[in-house]
Structure formats: structure tokens, C-alpha cells
Enzyme design. Structure first.
Site, PDB file in Angstrom:
ATOM      1  N   HIS A 185       0.809  -1.221   0.000  1.00  0.00           N
ATOM      2  CA  HIS A 185       0.000   0.000   0.000  1.00  0.00           C
ATOM      3  C   HIS A 185       0.839   1.266   0.000  1.00  0.00           C
ATOM      4  O   HIS A 185       0.395   2.304  -0.479  1.00  0.00           O
ATOM      5  CB  HIS A 185      -1.060  -0.051   1.096  1.00  0.00           C
ATOM      6  N   ARG A 287     -11.367   2.089  -4.905  1.00  0.00           N
ATOM      7  CA  ARG A 287     -11.080   1.321  -3.686  1.00  0.00           C
ATOM      8  C   ARG A 287     -11.911   1.915  -2.548  1.00  0.00           C
ATOM      9  O   ARG A 287     -11.416   2.759  -1.789  1.00  0.00           O
ATOM     10  CB  ARG A 287      -9.592   1.413  -3.346  1.00  0.00           C
ATOM     11  N   ARG A 323     -15.565  -0.877  -6.499  1.00  0.00           N
ATOM     12  CA  ARG A 323     -15.274  -2.169  -5.873  1.00  0.00           C
ATOM     13  C   ARG A 323     -15.867  -2.168  -4.467  1.00  0.00           C
ATOM     14  O   ARG A 323     -15.657  -1.208  -3.715  1.00  0.00           O
ATOM     15  CB  ARG A 323     -13.771  -2.402  -5.784  1.00  0.00           C
ATOM     16  N   GLU A 407      -8.136 -12.272  -8.450  1.00  0.00           N
ATOM     17  CA  GLU A 407      -6.918 -12.024  -7.665  1.00  0.00           C
ATOM     18  C   GLU A 407      -6.492 -13.248  -6.873  1.00  0.00           C
ATOM     19  O   GLU A 407      -5.600 -13.182  -6.040  1.00  0.00           O
ATOM     20  CB  GLU A 407      -7.026 -10.780  -6.770  1.00  0.00           C
ATOM     21  N   ASN A 430      -1.923  -7.443  -8.058  1.00  0.00           N
ATOM     22  CA  ASN A 430      -1.187  -7.337  -6.789  1.00  0.00           C
ATOM     23  C   ASN A 430      -1.467  -8.553  -5.912  1.00  0.00           C
ATOM     24  O   ASN A 430      -0.560  -9.226  -5.428  1.00  0.00           O
ATOM     25  CB  ASN A 430      -1.608  -6.076  -6.029  1.00  0.00           C
ATOM     26  N   ASP A 431      -2.751  -8.821  -5.710  1.00  0.00           N
ATOM     27  CA  ASP A 431      -3.082  -9.986  -4.897  1.00  0.00           C
ATOM     28  C   ASP A 431      -2.869 -11.279  -5.667  1.00  0.00           C
ATOM     29  O   ASP A 431      -2.529 -12.305  -5.072  1.00  0.00           O
ATOM     30  CB  ASP A 431      -4.526  -9.889  -4.383  1.00  0.00           C
ATOM     31  N   ARG A 441       2.570  -9.323   0.238  1.00  0.00           N
ATOM     32  CA  ARG A 441       2.872  -8.115  -0.546  1.00  0.00           C
ATOM     33  C   ARG A 441       3.425  -6.978   0.300  1.00  0.00           C
ATOM     34  O   ARG A 441       3.929  -5.998  -0.221  1.00  0.00           O
ATOM     35  CB  ARG A 441       1.629  -7.663  -1.326  1.00  0.00           C
ATOM     36  N   CYS A 478      -6.457  -4.106 -13.253  1.00  0.00           N
ATOM     37  CA  CYS A 478      -6.434  -2.906 -12.400  1.00  0.00           C
ATOM     38  C   CYS A 478      -5.347  -3.002 -11.338  1.00  0.00           C
ATOM     39  O   CYS A 478      -5.253  -2.145 -10.478  1.00  0.00           O
ATOM     40  CB  CYS A 478      -7.796  -2.651 -11.771  1.00  0.00           C
TER      41      CYS A 478
END
Ligand code: PEP
Ligand code: MG
Length: 553
Positions: A185, A287, A323, A407, A430-431, A441, A478
Site C-alpha cells: 500500500h 477502492r 469495488r 486475484e 497485486n493480490d 505483498r 487494475c
């Protein structure tokens, strides 16, 4: 001295370092001083006055409610009762830091015991105590700077979303963290702020506070005490490159006119302007958990509707994908009871939390429907049953464009099953990396696993894109992979239909795509899939994308 980490948000940032610490060690019990009591008392008083002055100055600067809170804290720092107590402890032989520690801790415990509003102020007292002790010991200050005199490079072990909620681009010129990977993040937030950042940088927290630092968010280099001429040269080159990229405008697409809508990832209304200014054609990932991270109460339907409507108004006619709340793991939501799980990233996160708190999903979906015209998608979907359940809930609310994120490897492998029950998919690389490589991560030590060129990740993306093409349904990306101009071409060559990224990444991706034909993108995608390492995959793809070098990308 130079350090090196992983560059995750491009650009050059330079300024004095500010090393963020979360805790100040307790001064040793019974610590004494040498010299005169009067001098030790003066030292303590000067530190208390300085901290009070900084809090007050920050209050004046902040205005509004923050001003009242900071000014109340400033008063606490110089509370006469506390001052008397500190002086008397020094008279009894304790060193200033220990005297401050004991006096403040006692008051803090009294406040905690009284509960209610006073109890809530106890944390403030602990914060002031730690600031005064850090000042007396010449240690790094805990928390963010109170009244920065000039913009600084923020150095930390890692940054949680809550640490960074109040940060402003005006204050922070670059980020350097010891932990965190390219999809952590810290990286996401730095990109959304458009601030250069380097993560997974060993030794970062040993950078001495206040030394001049230059951060290259592209190469990952962190230079201490750089020569002025080197700074001027690096800044000049980065500015010229940005200016060249900005000349490419208009909707996203390949050189031969194959359209690829370029969308923005946002975390709240404050980011909409930057998305519009960067030429985004819509929002590919809202988000929503970032709107409500610190809120003790669940956000009301009206408030949510307002936020989603603002996004739709910012992009009239454009696509806006909301989302649903991705709470849990690294994004805990204060208004949901904290789950005590041994492995939160593998626990009740994202969509799974909704099964336990259906009323929260009910309100959110109602708000998206009421805003009118937005698409909606769920995070952390593992199976077709989950996708079907989510789609039913959405359609019951009248939502007509319903998708899920891909993900988790199980979702990528069986994308066709998920696509049978939803209208689109959006790949969260990312996930997808985190779960494919079993690599946290947030952890700097495993950041190499999060290289988006990893062959296994490319295979899972390609499998999803093929399933979407067969189903005749859109497949977006994304995750942070979409923000790499070379990889963006590869993704398009694999059949991905939209790309969504931090607004600051749009210019480079737009220019990179526009410099290549669909045929070149397809050739790059095929070449990238052959090698067995991330570095080779990248090199193989780039060999088919000559325009990138011309653009300096
Ligand atoms: C992802 O996982 O790739 C994603 C886009 O979601 P987030 O980074 O918010 O988890
Ligand atoms: Mg995710």
C-alpha cells in the site's frame, strides 16, 4: 552513501530525510544526570516548550477541527501540574527524559482510568511524552512531523494506510521504506499521490534524520548527501521526460487504432481531479475501503451514494467501477470487529467478510445502485459459487453491470466458470501475485516475487484473458502491472480490454501503447510467455516494442 531498493513510483524527489518511528524507547529506570539540577530542568522545560510550540504552529496551519485538537495538545505539554512534577523528579535525581516519562505516564494512566472524553485524551499525552523524550535524546520523532519547515523525504520501515491518510504532496517529496513490495500500500499510495517512491530498501531506517536525500523512483536509487549538480541534472531529465510524454493525449489505443480505454484507480473523491487532469477515461477501480478506513461507524447509504455520484459526475459517459469494501488483512476497517486470525490475508477478507456482515454489503450495493450508472465488482473471489452469490445480490438491487476481481489463482484457472455468471472480470495483479507466489505483498524480503513479469503470473493473466474473449466479455487489469508501459502493451496483446492505474502512470502507458501496433503488442505478449524468468520475459517483450526506448520508457 547510496542505498538501493525497488523503484515503485517514478520521478526524482529530494529533500531532508524525516525518519518515521512508531515508538520511542522508555528511558532506563532510575537514569540520572551529571551536572546541575537547574540545567537539567532547563533542558526539560525547553523541550516541553518546543514541542508545545510545534503543536501550536501545526494547529494554525491545519485550521478547523485539527487546530482545536492540536492546540489542546500544546496546552497539555505545558500543563502546570506536569511541569511541577517533572521539576520535582529532576530534583530527586532523575534525568530529564526519565522525569518526563514518569510524570507523563502517571498522568496518562489517571486519564485512562477516568474513561470517556478524558480517557480518549490519554493517547495524546503519551504522544506528547514521546516527542519530548525523543527531542531530549536527539532521537527521531515518533509520528509525522508536526510543522515541517520544508518538504521532506519520508523514510519508514513501512507505512500503513492509516499512517498516510493525512499526508500531503506539499509536504512529502519522496518515500523510502525498508519493507513493502511493489504492490504494497505504500507503493499504491505513493503512485496515487504522484510522489516518487522506493520500497524494499535495506538500511533505509538507518538514514540519519535530516540529511539531504535524493530518491529516484524509477531506478530505485537512494542517494545521501548528493551533489547539487547531480540533483539538478536528475530533476532536469525527469522533467523533460514528463513533458515529452504529456504531448500524447486523447483516448488510449494502439498505433493502428485499436481502442484500449485507460482508466484510473482512485481511493476517494480527493483523487478524482487528478484522474480527470491525467486524461483518464473513467474509473476502473474505486477502492471504497479507503473512504472509510478509520471510521468507527459503518458509512451511511447517503454518504456512500454521494461519493459514488461524484465519481460518475467527474466522468460523464465514462465507465466507473466501484469495488465493494475490501476490508481485512492489510486494510482493517475500524467499524467491523477485528478478526483474530493467524493469517489475515488468507482469512475472511474482501467478499468473504460480507458473508459474515451481509448488512454492510446490502447498504453498499444499495448506495451504488442509487448513484445510478456505476458498475460494481467484488474483491477476493475464489469460486464460481461466490461470484454467483455476489451477482445475485447485485442484480436484486437493480445493478446491471456486475463483475468480479481475479486475484486468486483458483479464480484465474476457472475464469470461464466465473464469467458465466458475471458481466466482466478485472484482474488484480497485486493480490494475484501474493496468492500465486505465497509471498506477502507487505514484506520487503519477498518483493522479487512481486515482479509483475513473473512467468506464472503472465500465464494466469493470459488464461483469464482467453476465457473472457471466449465468453465475449470484457477483461480489465487494475493491479499495478497495468502501470508498467511495456507490460501494458503485453497485456493488450494478450487480449486485455481495459487498463486501470494510478493517474500518475497514465501518460507513460498512453504513450507506450500509441507507439505500437496491435500486431507488435501480440508479438510482445507471445515472446514474454516463453522464458522462465521475469527478467528474461521483460527483455523478450521489449525486443518487440522498440517505441519504448525512443520514449525513454
Ligand atoms: C490488486 O490486488 O491487484 C488490486 C487491484 O487490489 P488492491 O491492491 O486494492 O488489493
Ligand atoms: Mg487486491
Amino acid at each position: 552513501m547510496n542505498l538501493r531498493g525497488v523503484g515503485v513510483s517514478p520521478g526524482i524527489g529530494h529533500g531532508p530525510s524525516y525518519v518515521l518511528t512508531v515508538s520511542v524507547p522508555e528511558p532506563p529506570e532510575g537514569a540520572t544526570y551529571t551536572g546541575e539540577a537547574e540545567r537539567e530542568k532547563e533542558r526539560a522545560m525547553a523541550a516541553l516548550t518546543q514541542v508545545a510550540g510545534e503543536l501550536e504552529a501545526r494547529g494554525n496551519q491545519a485550521g478547523g477541527e485539527a487546530e482545536e485538537i492540536l492546540k489542546a495538545q500544546a496546552l497539555m505539554a505545558e500543563d502546570p501540574g506536569l511541569v511541577v512534577k517533572v521539576r520535582s523528579l529532576i530534583d530527586r535525581g532523575l534525568a530529564a527524559p526519565r522525569a518526563v516519562f514518569e510524570a507523563f505516564t502517571k498522568y496518562r494512566d489517571v486519564l485512562t482510568g477516568s474513561g470517556g472524553y478524558l480517557g480518549e485524551r490519554a493517547a495524546d499525552l503519551g504522544d506528547i511524552r514521546d516527542r519530548v523524550i525523543a527531542l531530549l535524546n536527539g532521537q527521531a520523532m515518533p509520528g509525522l512531523p508536526v510543522a515541517p519547515e520544508e518538504p521532506y523525504v519520508l523514510v519508514a520501515r513501512d507505512l500503513a494506510p492509516a499512517d498516510t491518510a493525512l499526508l500531503s504532496r506539499d509536504d512529502v517529496v519522496a518515500f523510502v521504506t525498508e519493507e513493502g513490495g511493489p504492490t504494497s500500500h505504500t507503493a499504491i499510495m505513493a503512485r496515487s499521490m504522484g510522489v516518487p517512491a522506493v520500497v524494499a530498501c535495506p538500511g533505509a531506517t538507518r538514514i540519519p534524520p535530516g540529511v539531504p536525500v535524493m530518491v529516484d523512483g524509477t531506478s530505485g536509487e537512494v542517494r545521501l548527501e548528493p551533489a547539487a549538480s547531480d540533483v539538478a541534472h536528475a530533476v532536469g531529465a525527469a522533467t523533460a521526460r514528463q513533458a515529452a510524454l504529456a504531448t500524447w493525449t486523447g483516448p488510449g489505443g494502439t498505433a493502428d487504432g485499436h481502442p484500449v480505454p485507460l482508466l484510473a484507480n482512485v481511493g476517494g473523491p480527493a483523487e478524482l481531479d487528478a484522474a480527470v487532469a491525467a486524461g483518464a477515461e473513467g474509473i476502473g477501480l474505486y477502492r471504497t475501503e479507503f473512504l472509510f478506513l478509520d471510521r468507527p461507524e459503518p458509512p451511511s447509504a447517503e454518504e456512500q451514494e454521494h461519493a459514488y455520484r461524484a465519481a460518475l459526475e467527474a466522468f460523464p459517459g465514462g465507465r466507473v467501477v466501484v469495488r465493494t469494501l475490501d476490508g481485512g488483512a492489510d486494510k482493517p476497517l475500524a467499524f467491523l470487529p477485528a478478526a483474530t486470525e493467524p493469517n489475515p490475508a488468507l482469512g475472511e477478507r474482501g467478499l468473504r467478510r460480507f458473508a459474515r456482515y451481509p448488512e454492510v454489503m446490502d447498504v453498499q450495493l444499495g448506495a451504488v445502485a442509487a448513484a445510478g450508472g456505476a458498475s460494481v465488482m467484488a474483491p477476493m473471489v475464489a469460486t464460481a459459487e461466490e461470484a454467483a452469490w455476489f451477482a445475485r445480490e447485485c442484480r436484486d438491487k437493480g445493478l446491471t453491470d456486475v463483475g468480479v476481481m481475479i486475484e486468486i489463482p483458483s479464480a484465474a484457472l476457472r475464469a470461464a466458470d466465473l464469467l458465466a455468471v458475471v458481466d466482466f472480470v478485472s484482474i488484480g495483479t497485486n493480490d494475484l501475485s501474493q496468492y500465486s507466489f505465497a509471498a506477502d505483498r507487505q514484506l520487503g524480503a519477498v518483493s522479487a516475487m512481486h515482479d509483475p513479469w513473473q512467468p506464472a503470473l503472465l500465464d494466469l493473466i493470459a488464461a483469464t484473458a482467453v476465457a473472457a474473449a471466449r465468453a465475449g466479455k470484457p477483461c480489465g487489469v487494475c493491479g499495478e502491472a497495468a502501470a508498467d508501459p511495456a507490460l501494458a502493451c503485453v497485456l493488450v496483446g494478450m487480449g486485455v480490454s481495459t487498463l486501470s492505474m494510478a493517474p500518475s502512470a497514465l501518460a507513460a502507458v498512453r504513450a507506450g501503447l500509441a507507439a505500437h501496433t496491435m500486431e507488435q503488442c501480440e508479438a510482445a505478449a507471445e515472446a514474454a510467455r516463453a522464458p522462465s524468468s521475469a527478467a528474461d520475459a521483460r527483455a523478450a517483450a521489449r525486443a518487440h516494442l522498440p517505441g519504448l526506448d525512443r520514449l525513454g520508457l
